[in-house]
Motif scaffolding. Sequence first.
Motif, PDB file in Angstrom:
ATOM      1  N   GLU A  85       0.829  -1.210   0.000  1.00  0.00           N
ATOM      2  CA  GLU A  85       0.000   0.000   0.000  1.00  0.00           C
ATOM      3  C   GLU A  85       0.862   1.258   0.000  1.00  0.00           C
ATOM      4  O   GLU A  85       0.564   2.236  -0.693  1.00  0.00           O
ATOM      5  N   GLU A  86       1.958   1.226   0.796  1.00  0.00           N
ATOM      6  CA  GLU A  86       2.868   2.376   0.842  1.00  0.00           C
ATOM      7  C   GLU A  86       3.533   2.600  -0.526  1.00  0.00           C
ATOM      8  O   GLU A  86       3.632   3.731  -0.996  1.00  0.00           O
ATOM      9  N   LEU A  87       3.965   1.534  -1.144  1.00  0.00           N
ATOM     10  CA  LEU A  87       4.606   1.645  -2.460  1.00  0.00           C
ATOM     11  C   LEU A  87       3.630   2.160  -3.513  1.00  0.00           C
ATOM     12  O   LEU A  87       3.988   2.954  -4.397  1.00  0.00           O
ATOM     13  N   LYS A  88       2.374   1.691  -3.444  1.00  0.00           N
ATOM     14  CA  LYS A  88       1.352   2.160  -4.386  1.00  0.00           C
ATOM     15  C   LYS A  88       1.126   3.652  -4.242  1.00  0.00           C
ATOM     16  O   LYS A  88       1.034   4.390  -5.236  1.00  0.00           O
ATOM     17  N   MET A 107       3.179   5.878  -3.050  1.00  0.00           N
ATOM     18  CA  MET A 107       4.358   6.606  -3.522  1.00  0.00           C
ATOM     19  C   MET A 107       4.415   6.622  -5.050  1.00  0.00           C
ATOM     20  O   MET A 107       4.761   7.640  -5.671  1.00  0.00           O
ATOM     21  N   ASN A 108       4.082   5.501  -5.673  1.00  0.00           N
ATOM     22  CA  ASN A 108       4.066   5.447  -7.141  1.00  0.00           C
ATOM     23  C   ASN A 108       3.062   6.415  -7.732  1.00  0.00           C
ATOM     24  O   ASN A 108       3.307   7.067  -8.753  1.00  0.00           O
ATOM     25  N   THR A 109       1.894   6.516  -7.088  1.00  0.00           N
ATOM     26  CA  THR A 109       0.855   7.441  -7.559  1.00  0.00           C
ATOM     27  C   THR A 109       1.349   8.875  -7.490  1.00  0.00           C
ATOM     28  O   THR A 109       1.165   9.668  -8.429  1.00  0.00           O
ATOM     29  N   ALA A 110       2.006   9.229  -6.364  1.00  0.00           N
ATOM     30  CA  ALA A 110       2.515  10.592  -6.208  1.00  0.00           C
ATOM     31  C   ALA A 110       3.619  10.889  -7.213  1.00  0.00           C
ATOM     32  O   ALA A 110       3.675  11.972  -7.800  1.00  0.00           O
ATOM     33  N   LEU A 111       4.516   9.914  -7.415  1.00  0.00           N
ATOM     34  CA  LEU A 111       5.584  10.099  -8.398  1.00  0.00           C
ATOM     35  C   LEU A 111       5.023  10.267  -9.807  1.00  0.00           C
ATOM     36  O   LEU A 111       5.514  11.072 -10.604  1.00  0.00           O
ATOM     37  N   ALA A 112       4.001   9.510 -10.117  1.00  0.00           N
ATOM     38  CA  ALA A 112       3.372   9.614 -11.437  1.00  0.00           C
ATOM     39  C   ALA A 112       2.810  11.011 -11.648  1.00  0.00           C
ATOM     40  O   ALA A 112       2.902  11.577 -12.751  1.00  0.00           O
ATOM     41  N   ARG A 113       2.236  11.583 -10.585  1.00  0.00           N
ATOM     42  CA  ARG A 113       1.703  12.940 -10.693  1.00  0.00           C
ATOM     43  C   ARG A 113       2.822  13.952 -10.926  1.00  0.00           C
ATOM     44  O   ARG A 113       2.684  14.903 -11.698  1.00  0.00           O
ATOM     45  N   VAL A 114       3.963  13.737 -10.244  1.00  0.00           N
ATOM     46  CA  VAL A 114       5.117  14.634 -10.432  1.00  0.00           C
ATOM     47  C   VAL A 114       5.564  14.621 -11.889  1.00  0.00           C
ATOM     48  O   VAL A 114       5.724  15.651 -12.538  1.00  0.00           O
ATOM     49  N   PHE A 115       5.756  13.402 -12.410  1.00  0.00           N
ATOM     50  CA  PHE A 115       6.248  13.289 -13.788  1.00  0.00           C
ATOM     51  C   PHE A 115       5.204  13.759 -14.800  1.00  0.00           C
ATOM     52  O   PHE A 115       5.555  14.289 -15.854  1.00  0.00           O
ATOM     53  N   ALA A 116       3.928  13.575 -14.496  1.00  0.00           N
ATOM     54  CA  ALA A 116       2.874  14.028 -15.410  1.00  0.00           C
ATOM     55  C   ALA A 116       2.888  15.543 -15.537  1.00  0.00           C
ATOM     56  O   ALA A 116       2.718  16.097 -16.637  1.00  0.00           O
ATOM     57  N   VAL A 117       3.104  16.239 -14.392  1.00  0.00           N
ATOM     58  CA  VAL A 117       3.164  17.700 -14.428  1.00  0.00           C
ATOM     59  C   VAL A 117       4.366  18.163 -15.238  1.00  0.00           C
ATOM     60  O   VAL A 117       4.279  19.062 -16.081  1.00  0.00           O
ATOM     61  N   LYS A 118       5.511  17.517 -14.978  1.00  0.00           N
ATOM     62  CA  LYS A 118       6.712  17.896 -15.737  1.00  0.00           C
ATOM     63  C   LYS A 118       6.504  17.671 -17.233  1.00  0.00           C
ATOM     64  O   LYS A 118       6.867  18.502 -18.066  1.00  0.00           O
ATOM     65  N   LYS A 119       5.918  16.521 -17.570  1.00  0.00           N
ATOM     66  CA  LYS A 119       5.706  16.188 -18.978  1.00  0.00           C
ATOM     67  C   LYS A 119       4.723  17.157 -19.631  1.00  0.00           C
ATOM     68  O   LYS A 119       4.921  17.612 -20.761  1.00  0.00           O
ATOM     69  N   SER A 120       3.646  17.485 -18.921  1.00  0.00           N
ATOM     70  CA  SER A 120       2.648  18.386 -19.496  1.00  0.00           C
ATOM     71  C   SER A 120       3.236  19.770 -19.751  1.00  0.00           C
ATOM     72  O   SER A 120       2.952  20.403 -20.768  1.00  0.00           O
ATOM     73  N   MET A 121       4.093  20.234 -18.818  1.00  0.00           N
ATOM     74  CA  MET A 121       4.715  21.547 -19.007  1.00  0.00           C
ATOM     75  C   MET A 121       5.701  21.525 -20.166  1.00  0.00           C
ATOM     76  O   MET A 121       5.790  22.474 -20.946  1.00  0.00           O
ATOM     77  N   LYS A 122       6.433  20.425 -20.282  1.00  0.00           N
ATOM     78  CA  LYS A 122       7.370  20.316 -21.396  1.00  0.00           C
ATOM     79  C   LYS A 122       6.614  20.231 -22.720  1.00  0.00           C
ATOM     80  O   LYS A 122       6.999  20.851 -23.718  1.00  0.00           O
ATOM     81  N   ASP A 123       5.514  19.461 -22.729  1.00  0.00           N
ATOM     82  CA  ASP A 123       4.701  19.362 -23.947  1.00  0.00           C
ATOM     83  C   ASP A 123       4.117  20.712 -24.334  1.00  0.00           C
ATOM     84  O   ASP A 123       4.029  21.046 -25.526  1.00  0.00           O
TER      85      ASP A 123
END
Length: 928
Positions: free
Chosen positions: A715-718, A720-736
């Motif tokens: 559950e903890e890993l899930k 953390m993965n969700t939060a990391l995915a949100r971080v990378f999604a924001v970075k990707k959207s800004m770069k796009d």
Amino acid sequence: MLQDIPKLGSSDPKVSKAAALSIITHVSQNKGELEYLVKRLVNGLESVRIPTRSGCYSTLAALLGLRIVDPFHLFDLMQKALITNKQSTKKERRLIYIARILCTGVIYRTSQVADLSKDQEFLKASLTGIVDLSNKKSNYFQLATPFLSHLLQDTSLTQENFDTNVWPSFTPFFEGKAKKRKEEDADEDEEEEEEETGTSDILCCKVLLALLCKNGGYKEEFECLKDAKKIAKSLLTCRIEFASLFLGCLFKHLSGSDEESTKDFWTAIVDNIKPTQFDLLCLCVEKAVEAKIPVSTIVSKKLVTHLLSVFKQKDVEFHGKARKTIGLLLNWGKTKEECAMGKKQRKTVIRVLFGEDSPNLLDEYKHLHMVIRPFLNSLKPRDLGTLHRVITTHLETPGLGIRMTITYLQFLGKIGQARNVNHEICFEIGKRLLNIALGQEKLVVKMKVQKERQEEEEEEESDDEVTEEDAQEQVKQATLECVKTILSSTYDFEFMNLLSEYVVENYKELTSDPETLKIIKKIKKTQKKFENQHFKYVLSAYGIRVLLDETQVLKTANETTSALIEMSKGIENEEELTSELIKFILTTVLREPHPAFNYEGMFNKLIIEGQVKEDVIQAFADAIDVQVEEGEEEEDSDDESLADEEVEKLEKQLNGIEDASGSEEEDDDEEGETAAPPPKKKAKNVEAKASKEKNDDEHGSDSEESIDMDEATEEELKSMNTALARVFAVKKSMKDEQHGEVRAMMRTLKLIEIYIQRNSKSMHVSALLILLMPIIHSLQNSLKMRKNNGITTKVIGVLDNINRIKKFAGSDDAVEGTLASIAVDLYQMANEKKNKLIRELLEHSVILVTKCFLQKSQLTKKENKRFIELYVNAAGAAKSKLKKRKIVKRKGKVPVLQTSRFVRLALDTLPDWPAGKQAIEKKVKGDQ
């Protein structure tokens, strides 16, 4: 001179050349030593060493060319010096014969036949001697042939001279009669008499001489030219070094003879040529194409096999030769006269080059795509139809591998993008590719391919261990890209109407997605309301893209289609719809990574139709206009800071999730709920060390430990993965988003460039006033950006194009004072720029605005005065700068006005402007 003569035989060309130059300089000043030198050089021609013979030959050629040595005198010396007798050995005789041929040949090379004909006895004797020597041995014939060829190509050779002096000497060559030799040669060894003569070499030499006689119009009938197969076989077995001249003359002869002889020649060549003779094969094709031999006569399956076989080798040089040769075969020309082929012949050639029988050019498409693409654009609609049928037959072949299936599908897409393709063929291609991409049609793909050779296993793709499902998926993905490419590169109303009708009629079979079905129904309903072909085209293109992209996570086509439908609501005027459509393209379509239609083709048609009005041009100007202020920071840095803030927030959320997910040794202190952010670029474990009190205060955390990743629960890993995915999604959207802005800017500039080029002969003044300053603002902004991705280069190109316009329509419509104000502002900007290119571009823009002003029917005094003051001030500023420099006046040269390049260019290029030019010249010449 005695020291330099031995140096003529040096293996170093520089030493030999320097020695020859020294010798020629010496004898030109000391004529008394010329006789001795010529004798030494003639004797040097019979040297055993090839460099010595070459050095002596070159020196003799220079002396003859400079008219220092008389050719008739040289021939007399040769006859006295180079003689054989009964005591001469076989080796000595061979060297003397070579020397005679070289000495006679150097005379032919450096003297015209007209000059040599002054002494007819000399011409007869020299030709008889060289022909007699050539009949002794094939090597002598090969050595003499280039000299005799040069004689026959001499433009001063007349028909009378040929009949009187040349042909009687050539008769032994073609009639097989050897002249009686001199008494000193009568007792030669029988071994030399019976030596192998080299039949192929002799035949090729005879053929070349016969071709030169025939092509020159001196004599028509030659027995040796009648058997083309024999000539081809001799060419493949001989050792001649004049293959280029030979083939050029041969194909010139064959182009005027019957087609059967040419086919016989090519059949013999491709049937008997060896892999080591690939250069000769390429030369044959090159010379045949130059002689305008029909490609249908040249091309055969065996020729294609020979040309494609080199791509299995690793020698890149052979690859380049094969590509060039195939490119020659594919260069048919635009007219029947250029390609010399009719309908049936073109059809035959296409079937040979791309037909069902292997190999064909598409087997090596990765090596040949650069020559095949121009070929497709040069084909006529009928030829493209033939090619379409051929490729369709390929796809229906059972057991086709994955690689070749995808290659044929991609090539089918290229046919659909060809310039002259018929809309019906394009529709058939688009329909079939659409069905394959959507899984409505499945091709039979061979799953396993047995390889006989280890080389093929290394070079070609292996289809082993690939399931049928994987193979079909690969084919679908490749076909999907082909359909998108056709849509984005074609702008044909009839094609899109047919494809759109097909989709609307069969949409229930093509998709089962409810949202997609709704969109297609809306498209069908919306299209009935409007007659605007451009709007219908764009809407149809996005409707098809909805079908193609329905399985993707990001449904950009779906969203764009909905926005298009919403935009059309409430618009009844067709012109208003066109304007809104272009504005929609500027704000939405140009930002997409892969637009659904050819927006450049659409814009071109709108310009031709005259539908690009002022409001559209203003929309373009607004899209690129950036107000630049001094001290303004670059956009990149702002975007990066915003991205960092957003990422920092999400990182804090990530840390909060870690704490909330349950550290077993969680502190009871409520103030320690916010954990310190994890360090950047850490190793696999996020194991935190005990931090100092100062850091605890800064981060608002007093926790000494964080969770060990190795011991974390699922559950903890899930979390953390969700939060990391949100971080990378924001970075990707800004770069796009950043990429989308750059992409939109580049595409907008491209459309502006198209508009300028379409109106390069005459542009309306309103368009100039709307576009000029935004383009310059865009240039200023791009120069301040760290990474502008080529924007600066593109803007400079656009500004340069607009500066080249010479005529303007509606100059009288410009508000009084506007043009002068723009010119003054531009001149001030130019003076502020340190970059020479940018400064010159802005100065050209000033001259452009001045030209626009001068094309008014009446020049107002006030505005005219402002323009004159601008150039006078520029001339004054240039004069003050030039006073500080020392200008050297060179004698004999036309005096140039001492002023700046800008002022000089204005005086040279501006139209009639008496008042302005007089004032400028007066200022420039004031102190000169």
